[in-house]
Design a protein around this motif. Sequence first.
Motif, mmCIF file in Angstrom:
data_model
loop_
_atom_site.group_PDB
_atom_site.id
_atom_site.type_symbol
_atom_site.label_atom_id
_atom_site.label_comp_id
_atom_site.label_asym_id
_atom_site.label_seq_id
_atom_site.Cartn_x
_atom_site.Cartn_y
_atom_site.Cartn_z
ATOM 1 N N PRO A 26 29.529 17.053 -8.070
ATOM 2 C CA PRO A 26 30.545 17.893 -8.727
ATOM 3 C C PRO A 26 30.428 17.820 -10.249
ATOM 4 O O PRO A 26 31.360 17.425 -10.947
ATOM 5 C CB PRO A 26 31.856 17.276 -8.221
ATOM 6 N N LEU A 27 29.255 18.176 -10.740
ATOM 7 C CA LEU A 27 28.965 18.049 -12.175
ATOM 8 C C LEU A 27 28.068 19.209 -12.610
ATOM 9 O O LEU A 27 27.231 19.678 -11.813
ATOM 10 C CB LEU A 27 28.213 16.732 -12.434
ATOM 11 N N LEU A 28 28.218 19.616 -13.868
ATOM 12 C CA LEU A 28 27.395 20.728 -14.367
ATOM 13 C C LEU A 28 25.987 20.252 -14.720
ATOM 14 O O LEU A 28 25.749 19.053 -14.892
ATOM 15 C CB LEU A 28 28.054 21.342 -15.596
ATOM 16 N N ASP A 29 25.082 21.207 -14.837
ATOM 17 C CA ASP A 29 23.687 20.877 -15.179
ATOM 18 C C ASP A 29 23.635 20.166 -16.541
ATOM 19 O O ASP A 29 24.349 20.545 -17.478
ATOM 20 C CB ASP A 29 22.854 22.169 -15.322
ATOM 21 N N GLY A 30 22.753 19.184 -16.654
ATOM 22 C CA GLY A 30 22.501 18.521 -17.938
ATOM 23 C C GLY A 30 23.754 18.006 -18.627
ATOM 24 O O GLY A 30 23.864 18.113 -19.852
ATOM 25 N N SER A 31 24.681 17.449 -17.884
ATOM 26 C CA SER A 31 25.967 17.082 -18.496
ATOM 27 C C SER A 31 26.210 15.580 -18.613
ATOM 28 O O SER A 31 27.213 15.175 -19.182
ATOM 29 C CB SER A 31 27.115 17.719 -17.704
ATOM 30 N N VAL A 32 25.319 14.731 -18.072
ATOM 31 C CA VAL A 32 25.621 13.293 -18.127
ATOM 32 C C VAL A 32 24.465 12.482 -18.726
ATOM 33 O O VAL A 32 23.301 12.846 -18.636
ATOM 34 C CB VAL A 32 26.024 12.720 -16.734
ATOM 35 N N ASP A 33 24.848 11.356 -19.344
ATOM 36 C CA ASP A 33 23.847 10.535 -20.034
ATOM 37 C C ASP A 33 23.179 9.529 -19.106
ATOM 38 O O ASP A 33 22.056 9.111 -19.349
ATOM 39 C CB ASP A 33 24.522 9.783 -21.195
ATOM 40 N N ALA A 34 23.891 9.106 -18.076
ATOM 41 C CA ALA A 34 23.285 8.144 -17.146
ATOM 42 C C ALA A 34 23.906 8.271 -15.766
ATOM 43 O O ALA A 34 25.080 8.649 -15.630
ATOM 44 C CB ALA A 34 23.488 6.715 -17.661
ATOM 45 N N ILE A 35 23.092 7.958 -14.767
ATOM 46 C CA ILE A 35 23.597 7.871 -13.391
ATOM 47 C C ILE A 35 23.242 6.496 -12.866
ATOM 48 O O ILE A 35 22.093 6.045 -13.005
ATOM 49 C CB ILE A 35 22.967 8.950 -12.497
#
Length: 347
Positions: A234-243
Amino acid sequence: MQIKEAAKLLNTTPKTLRFYEEKGLIAPSKDDANQYRYFSESDLYRVSTILALREIGVPVKEIKVLLEKQSMSIKQYLDIQRSALYEQWIEMRDMILTIDQMVEQVEPNLHSQEVLHQLANHLKSIKEVRRKWRDRWDFDGQATDYDENIKKGGFRFNVHEGYDEALVMVEKMVQLQPEEVCVDIGIGTGNLGSRFLQTGVKVIGVDQSEKMLTKCQEKHPSIETRKGHFLALPLLDGSVDAIVSSYALHHLTDQEKLHAFEEMLRVLKPGGQLCIADLMFENQAHRERVMRDLKKSGNEIAVAAIEDEYYGDKSILVTWLRNKGLPVEMLQFNDILGLIYTKKTYE
Ligand SMILES: C[S@@+](CC[C@H](N)C(=O)[O-])C[C@H]1O[C@@H](n2cnc3c(N)ncnc32)[C@H](O)[C@@H]1O
């Protein structure tokens, strides 16, 4: 406030407000003498909630149930809606990408029928992978006692041997600045994600189990929780710094794991980090050796536990990432627990 004024304030029409009243969603008081409706503060708040839910496509019937139901908060409901909409959006996106490829192929290619068929089949198989996954382990049922249970060693087989060490290692390897966004997938009660809070990182916890997310929220109110799935984040493309993720990916088959990797790379920013600590063997030969030794020593409990889940094959996962040109670091803590770290080096 009377109906005209209320409608104007809420940017809607008196007709809409009368419709909601007819459907039993609102019940403004009425003047006995002239039957004029009177909208109080709380009526206005209720109508604005209804309008907002209609705007995101929630049917009137469902809004009624939701407003009457005490067991689910609007926030929880919105979270479920968001997760469902993301699934639809991801599916639509795949369909559009497939159409783009079909359009490209159909003109110049003499064997276009064959190519169209292949593209359609590929799309079908991705959809099936997403739909097929089921929680066979009842994580909702495990949520209350999860933290207590992982402390127990287990009889003849301790699946959590090395658990703390692995979480510490993930925290050490993933370098983040304050305000950067770190997503923990399969966050459970928050044991890994919460480690990043101390440095001012914004932590989002994704899990398919609502009960696990509730538990996580109780323990760590500053973690934002989102219902969601490895295969439809449930996240947009290219939106987070780490998983990051711990002890979650092995609930997906090896084929599903690769789709999950694709999905995680989708939401990572360029340069974003991915670090997974999970139950995995080095490779097939390692798995066979461990299983043979366990059977030889009569440890049927361990054999059954391993066979009930999908412990990863690290070599398959690492090869897949390397074939994408990504740098990979890996570790093995013991016979069943490993770690994979990579960075999304492309745009
Ligand atoms: C064994 S618990 C691990 C929880 C936590 N990460 C930890 O290290 O303690 C596995 C968690 O992964 C979640 N999970 C399993 N499969 C998932 C999937 N396909 N998508 C999202 N979450 C999943 C479960 O609901 C559960 O909360």
